[in-house]
Design a protein around this motif. Structure first.
Motif, PDB file in Angstrom:
ATOM      1  N   LEU A   1       0.874  -1.164   0.000  1.00  0.00           N
ATOM      2  CA  LEU A   1       0.000   0.000   0.000  1.00  0.00           C
ATOM      3  C   LEU A   1       0.915   1.218   0.000  1.00  0.00           C
ATOM      4  N   ALA A   2       0.827   2.013  -1.052  1.00  0.00           N
ATOM      5  CA  ALA A   2       1.705   3.179  -1.158  1.00  0.00           C
ATOM      6  C   ALA A   2       0.872   4.448  -1.121  1.00  0.00           C
ATOM      7  N   ILE A   3       1.363   5.415  -0.341  1.00  0.00           N
ATOM      8  CA  ILE A   3       0.634   6.679  -0.185  1.00  0.00           C
ATOM      9  C   ILE A   3       1.346   7.777  -0.973  1.00  0.00           C
ATOM     10  N   PHE A   4       0.555   8.574  -1.673  1.00  0.00           N
ATOM     11  CA  PHE A   4       1.112   9.642  -2.510  1.00  0.00           C
ATOM     12  C   PHE A   4       0.428  10.971  -2.198  1.00  0.00           C
ATOM     13  N   ASP A   5       1.070  12.049  -2.641  1.00  0.00           N
ATOM     14  CA  ASP A   5       0.480  13.375  -2.443  1.00  0.00           C
ATOM     15  C   ASP A   5      -0.659  13.632  -3.421  1.00  0.00           C
ATOM     16  N   ASP A   6      -0.581  13.031  -4.589  1.00  0.00           N
ATOM     17  CA  ASP A   6      -1.616  13.290  -5.587  1.00  0.00           C
ATOM     18  C   ASP A   6      -1.782  12.109  -6.534  1.00  0.00           C
ATOM     19  N   VAL A   7      -2.900  12.145  -7.271  1.00  0.00           N
ATOM     20  CA  VAL A   7      -3.240  11.073  -8.207  1.00  0.00           C
ATOM     21  C   VAL A   7      -2.210  10.979  -9.339  1.00  0.00           C
ATOM     22  N   GLU A   8      -1.640  12.135  -9.720  1.00  0.00           N
ATOM     23  CA  GLU A   8      -0.665  12.124 -10.814  1.00  0.00           C
ATOM     24  C   GLU A   8       0.526  11.226 -10.456  1.00  0.00           C
TER      25      GLU A   8
ATOM     26  N   LEU B   1     -13.487   4.254   8.619  1.00  0.00           N
ATOM     27  CA  LEU B   1     -12.863   2.948   8.882  1.00  0.00           C
ATOM     28  C   LEU B   1     -11.529   3.025   9.611  1.00  0.00           C
ATOM     29  N   ARG B   2     -10.995   4.255   9.773  1.00  0.00           N
ATOM     30  CA  ARG B   2      -9.704   4.444  10.450  1.00  0.00           C
ATOM     31  C   ARG B   2      -8.624   3.508   9.918  1.00  0.00           C
ATOM     32  N   CYS B   3      -8.243   3.768   8.700  1.00  0.00           N
ATOM     33  CA  CYS B   3      -7.223   2.923   8.078  1.00  0.00           C
ATOM     34  C   CYS B   3      -5.824   3.461   8.355  1.00  0.00           C
ATOM     35  N   GLY B   4      -5.763   4.616   8.980  1.00  0.00           N
ATOM     36  CA  GLY B   4      -4.463   5.212   9.261  1.00  0.00           C
ATOM     37  C   GLY B   4      -3.858   5.940   8.079  1.00  0.00           C
ATOM     38  N   TYR B   5      -4.706   6.438   7.163  1.00  0.00           N
ATOM     39  CA  TYR B   5      -4.181   7.248   6.065  1.00  0.00           C
ATOM     40  C   TYR B   5      -3.861   8.630   6.616  1.00  0.00           C
ATOM     41  N   PRO B   6      -2.709   9.200   6.257  1.00  0.00           N
ATOM     42  CA  PRO B   6      -2.400  10.559   6.717  1.00  0.00           C
ATOM     43  C   PRO B   6      -3.464  11.535   6.194  1.00  0.00           C
ATOM     44  N   PRO B   7      -3.773  12.583   6.979  1.00  0.00           N
ATOM     45  CA  PRO B   7      -4.850  13.505   6.576  1.00  0.00           C
ATOM     46  C   PRO B   7      -4.571  14.205   5.251  1.00  0.00           C
ATOM     47  N   ASP B   8      -3.306  14.357   4.880  1.00  0.00           N
ATOM     48  CA  ASP B   8      -3.024  15.078   3.634  1.00  0.00           C
ATOM     49  C   ASP B   8      -2.758  14.131   2.453  1.00  0.00           C
ATOM     50  N   ALA B   9      -3.042  12.845   2.618  1.00  0.00           N
ATOM     51  CA  ALA B   9      -2.785  11.902   1.525  1.00  0.00           C
ATOM     52  C   ALA B   9      -3.662  12.237   0.322  1.00  0.00           C
TER      53      ALA B   9
ATOM     54  N   LEU C   1      -2.739   0.407  -4.289  1.00  0.00           N
ATOM     55  CA  LEU C   1      -2.569  -0.951  -3.766  1.00  0.00           C
ATOM     56  C   LEU C   1      -1.970  -1.795  -4.876  1.00  0.00           C
ATOM     57  N   ILE C   2      -0.869  -2.449  -4.579  1.00  0.00           N
ATOM     58  CA  ILE C   2      -0.229  -3.306  -5.577  1.00  0.00           C
ATOM     59  C   ILE C   2      -0.126  -4.693  -4.974  1.00  0.00           C
ATOM     60  N   GLU C   3      -0.698  -5.671  -5.645  1.00  0.00           N
ATOM     61  CA  GLU C   3      -0.593  -7.027  -5.122  1.00  0.00           C
ATOM     62  C   GLU C   3       0.189  -7.891  -6.108  1.00  0.00           C
ATOM     63  N   LEU C   4       1.186  -8.590  -5.583  1.00  0.00           N
ATOM     64  CA  LEU C   4       2.029  -9.450  -6.422  1.00  0.00           C
ATOM     65  C   LEU C   4       1.932 -10.866  -5.902  1.00  0.00           C
ATOM     66  N   ASP C   5       1.874 -11.841  -6.806  1.00  0.00           N
ATOM     67  CA  ASP C   5       1.821 -13.223  -6.329  1.00  0.00           C
ATOM     68  C   ASP C   5       2.621 -14.149  -7.226  1.00  0.00           C
TER      69      ASP C   5
ATOM     70  N   ARG D   1      -2.807  -8.470   5.147  1.00  0.00           N
ATOM     71  CA  ARG D   1      -3.154  -8.019   3.793  1.00  0.00           C
ATOM     72  C   ARG D   1      -4.588  -7.493   3.768  1.00  0.00           C
ATOM     73  N   GLU D   2      -5.429  -8.210   4.488  1.00  0.00           N
ATOM     74  CA  GLU D   2      -6.832  -7.810   4.587  1.00  0.00           C
ATOM     75  C   GLU D   2      -6.927  -6.388   5.138  1.00  0.00           C
ATOM     76  N   LEU D   3      -6.070  -6.072   6.110  1.00  0.00           N
ATOM     77  CA  LEU D   3      -6.068  -4.718   6.687  1.00  0.00           C
ATOM     78  C   LEU D   3      -5.721  -3.667   5.643  1.00  0.00           C
ATOM     79  N   LEU D   4      -4.761  -3.984   4.784  1.00  0.00           N
ATOM     80  CA  LEU D   4      -4.384  -3.024   3.749  1.00  0.00           C
ATOM     81  C   LEU D   4      -5.512  -2.828   2.738  1.00  0.00           C
ATOM     82  N   TRP D   5      -6.303  -3.884   2.559  1.00  0.00           N
ATOM     83  CA  TRP D   5      -7.419  -3.799   1.610  1.00  0.00           C
ATOM     84  C   TRP D   5      -8.656  -3.141   2.241  1.00  0.00           C
TER      85      TRP D   5
END
Ligand code: FAD
Lengths: 392, 482
Positions: free
Chosen positions: B223-230, B264-272, B277-281, B315-319
């Motif tokens: 799960l990667a957090i970014f400043d913007d959609v771009e 849901l309190r996922c712990g995303y920073p307020p300014d995210a 989400l990238i899943e590899l298997d 993983r479920e938590l990240l989803w």
């Protein structure tokens, strides 16, 4: 447009065409198709599958479509898509994709020469179908020239799309009997690093068990082929490079680097110059053993099993032909045995003398619906009339 | 009322009195699916097997009354809405698992079986059913076949058509036959392929054979957090450019994140500004290298934080935020209009800009949750239906967004279907000739117009009336996500 002056036009399922055309543009091709001159038209490109199916209804003309369906490939690497004129050869397309680090994992017999339109019309895959599926699984959209000369399209060029009926799947594998593919949008994939290996599998059952272990271990082979080799079975497999150590452990066989020609030999098995009779069977895993045994009794020159794709192919060279009645009997019994489970036996090459004894296709489960499809898109049987399942 | 006493009696004779609904108060649930459109049927019939389905279809055909098939009613394009009233044929009683074959890796089930159940029954054999629509706890395999449903994990493994090898159907004309088969590669035209995704307009699937695939050896979720959609979108391109085809590649934008965080309190920073989400298997040796590559792509494009999980519970938590996103939007506005459009992956960012501009112009907040790997957008317009005229305007804004997708070289729907919602937009993509050509398929299956009318292709008037959207979440369950 004039009839092309070729010397000896190729035969279609043993029958000679009355004329050969080579339209130079799409417009010329449209005009030719719309002309309704009373002939059946048999579109041909590289001609790698002219032995497939029944002979066309006479009188018929060959139409070399390569000139009319040539053009530039529009490859969008960032989107993993390519829009390809149907006359482009698979090998040419591969080279272009490879330059951008991408690939189209389709490898039917003679994959270098075969054109994308022909590959989709025939619809069969090669070794890579084990991992990647059939040609139809890569099609995002298509434009087709209908028998009345109209160009019609379905789908689009994005990788996920459910807008409208999925006519692409109807066109794929229809042997050009409900339209001539003129252009196709394809999904492509990044290239990955792979390693080709060969091994001695022992018995067929042991080879199948190995394939099952490999699949269950999730090492994702690109292909896994078993070929009959005199006393036992040999295997040929392509693994992603990073999976080789684990795959070796799981396979529990001695894996050696494959030889240069090994892959092409299995890919083109049954489509060599000397191959006169070629049978392809699709059957459930549980029926592979019995199907192989029945075919082995006819002493094929070569035979290959694609266990994870549940497909097998056997071929007889000219000098090694079994009796027509014996072949017809075996194929008939296999078809009956496989009918329930949805398997099939198709004669992909059939010597002229056997045509009377053996229907190359066998019977479809729902012939009336098949006839309705043909009637809806080509009511006069203009395109490839007679060649397909049930004489459609 | 298009259903006469005669037909009603015929239907009761087929399925039994207790399996036919016709009192208006009993019919209300069946006037809508997950979309805005609704129309009240005259009767709802619950056949118990193929023979009963066939007899119902024949009876309705005999009385010239429209039939509309229905699974769980979670559809998001109006497919199960009986636009011309008549009879709704619901598969709710056809929920038997007929066969699970670990050797052939197939399962044969009745159409009313919920999607999730396929993976549950396959699990004991180390197998699962790959297409996982977010509504999978409720939606039926019959509905999935009809819509050619996708899901977050379809990027690498493909959608319904790649996993359904055959089905028994009752055609629109009332005949029973198999399309495709239990095994691979039957000869003839791929009738199976054209039936899948035909949105219940060619017939009713009464048995479905699905392919099951081995459960992956190792699964890693990032799960990667970014400043913007771009930045997040550039990361998507970089991941694909690196030659990876992840099992899932999903994105959420700022509005969605804020709603998810509040609910849901996922712990995303307020300014995210965006979460990817990238899943590899695959096997561990291979996945390890891919995770390194994916992390590098995230870091290179400005990820402010990357979380990684391997264990199912983690993983479920990240989803969690992704799965609860649509439900959480309820905190922001009483109603939402969920769209489904596709653009070439390389046009994602500019299309998102256009979507933002349009929704702003109309004054609707928009939340974006989407299958970024396939360029499949799900803009969600937030509104309040109690404000007069709002529903009409939200539909208008939706149409404008669809137009943008088409103009970017995309399509009207990636997984929810055309249905009754978008059939009038079809001429944006296809000529009259193309549409007439598609219509011929209906003739092949004997649909003269009364079988699930007013769907997929543009039709004239007389196709029900618009009302408000409801029920999508209600039908799909509280923890459904899109
Ligand atoms: C919260 C939410 C999340 C969703 N997420 C996704 C997602 O990730 N991916 C996705 O693809 N979709 C998604 N959907 C849409 C929907 O769940 C799917 O389209 C699903 O396939 C519909 O199944 P259903 O049983 O509810 O069908 P219904 O809504 O009852 O019917 C849908 C269509 O199928 C036809 N039909 C139903 N049964 C049969 C049958 N046996 N034979 C022939 N036709 C039949 C109906 O006539 C109708 O046209 C989502 C919906 C919601 C509400």
């Amino acid at each position: 447009m004039s009839e092309a002056a070729t010397q000896a036009p190729p035969q279609v399922a043993g029958r000679a065409p009355e004329a050969t055309f080579a339209p130079r543009s799409l417009d010329d091709l449209r005009e030719l198709v719309a002309a309704r001159d009373g002939r059946t038209l048999v579109p041909v490109a590289a001609g790698t599958q002219l032995g497939l199916g029944n002979a066309p209804r006479e009188p018929f003309a060959l139409v070399d479509v390569r000139g009319a369906l040539a053009g530039e490939v529009e490859h969008e690497p960032a989107d993993l898509t390519a829009v390809v004129p149907a006359g482009v050869a698979l090998g040419e397309l591969e080279a272009q994709l490879a330059a951008a680090g991408q690939r189209l994992p389709l490898d039917p017999p003679h994959a270098g020469r075969a054109t994308i339109g022909g590959v989709l019309a025939v619809g069969t895959g090669g070794p890579l179908r084990t991992r990647h599926g059939l040609p139809r699984d890569f099609v995002l959209g298509m434009t087709v020239l209908r028998a009345d000369g109209e160009l019609v399209k379905a789908g689009g060029r994005v990788v996920k799309n459910v807008t409208g009926y999925d006519l692409m799947r109807l066109w794929c594998g229809s042997l050009g009997t409900i339209g001539i593919v003129t252009s196709v949008a394809l999904r492509v994939l990044p290239r990955i690093e792979t390693v080709d290996l060969r091994f001695e599998a022992g018995t067929l059952a042991e080879g199948q068990a190995l394939a099952e272990r490999v699949l269950r271990a999730d090492v994702r082979p690109e292909y896994l082929e078993l070929t009959a080799s005199g006393t036992g079975w040999s295997g040929l497999v392509r693994f992603p490079a990073g999976a080789v150590p684990l795959a070796t452990e799981i396979a529990g066989a001695d894996l050696a680097p494959a030889g240069d020609g090994d892959y092409v030999a299995v890919r083109d098995l049954g489509f060599g110059e000397a191959d006169a009779l070629t049978l392809r069977a699709s059957c459930p895993t549980s029926a592979i053993g019995a199907t192989v045994a029945a075919i082995e009794a006819l002493a094929p020159s070569r035979m290959l099993v694609r266990p994870l794709a549940r497909e097998l192919r056997a071929t007889w060279e000219e000098g090694a032909m079994p009796e027509a009645e014996a072949v017809a009997g075996t194929v008939g019994r296999l078809r009956a045995a496989l009918a329930e489970s949805g398997g099939a036996v198709v004669a992909e090459r059939l010597p002229h003398g056997m045509r009377g004894a053996l229907d190359p296709w066998g019977r479809a489960a729902n012939p009336a619906r098949m006839t309705a499809v043909k009637a809806a898109f080509d009511p006069d049987g203009r395109l490839n009339g007679g060649r397909f399942v049930g004489g459609l | 009322m298009t259903v006469s006493a005669g037909l009603l009696q015929a239907l009761r004779d087929v399925v039994g009195k207790e399996h036919v609904l016709h009192k208006p108060e009993d019919l209300l649930v069946y006037e809508l699916d997950g979309t805005i459109d609704r129309s009240l049927p005259d009767a709802v019939v619950f056949p118990g097997n193929t023979e009963e389905v066939q007899a119902v279809v024949r009876a309705c055909n005999g009385f010239d009354v429209p039939v509309t098939p229905r699974g769980a009613g979670t559809g998001l394009s109006g497919g199960a809405v009986p636009t011309r009233q008549g009879v709704v044929l619901a598969t709710a009683r056809m929920r038997r698992i007929l066969d699970v074959d670990p050797v052939e890796r197939t399962a044969t089930v009745e159409p009313g079986v919920p999607n999730i159940q396929l993976s549950e029954i396959a699990a004991e054999h180390g197998l699962f059913y790959a297409p996982d629509p977010s509504s999978q706890k409720a939606c039926t395999i019959g509905g999935n076949v009809a819509e050619n449903a996708g899901g977050p994990h379809c990027l690498a493994l493909g959608v319904t058509t790649n996993h359904v090898i055959g089905m028994e159907v009752v055609t629109a004309s009332g005949e029973v036959e198999w399309l495709g088969s239990h095994g691979p590669d039957p000869v003839g035209y791929d009738l199976r392929g054209v039936f899948i995704g035909s949105e219940g307009t060619l017939g009713i699937a009464t048995k479905v054979v699905v392919r099951l695939v081995p459960v992956p050896d190792t699964v890693v979720t990032l799960l990667a957090i970014f400043d913007d959609v771009e930045s997040a979108s550039e990361t998507v391109s970089a991941v694909i450019g690196a030659g990876l085809v992840p099992a899932a590649l999903e994105m959420m934008d700022r509005v969605t994140l804020q709603a998810a965080e509040a609910g849901l309190r996922c712990g995303y920073p307020p300014d995210a500004g965006a979460v990817l989400l990238i899943e590899l298997d695959g096997i561990e040796e291979v996945v390890r290298g891919q995770v390194t590559q994916a992390r590098a792509a995230c870091n290179e494009h400005g990820a402010t934080e990357i979380r990684t999980a391997t264990e199912p519970a983690e993983r479920e938590l990240l989803w969690k935020g992704r799965k609860g996103a649509i439900g959480a939007l309820g905190r922001i506005a009483p109603n939402y209009y969920l769209l489904d459009g596709v653009v070439p992956r390389s046009r994602l960012v500019e299309t998102m800009g256009e979507v933002a501009r349009i929704s702003e112009g109309y004054g609707f907040p928009v939340a974006n949750v989407f299958h970024a790997g396939d360029g499949n957008l799900h803009p969600c317009l937030l509104f309040d239906e109690r404000e007069p005229g709002t529903t009409a305007r939200v539909l208008e804004a939706g149409a404008a967004i669809m137009r943008v997708c088409v103009e970017a070289g995309g399509a009207l729907t990636g997984e929810h279907g055309v249905g009754f919602e978008k059939n009038r937009f079809m001429p944006w993509l296809y000529s009259e000739t193309d549409l007439e050509n598609m219509r011929r398929v209906r003739g092949v299956f004997g649909n003269e117009g009364a079988f699930n009318p007013c769907k997929v292709l543009p039709e004239g008037t007389g196709c029900g009336e618009m009302a408000h959207q409801q029920g999508a979440l209600a039908a799909a369950g509280p923890d459904a996500y899109v």
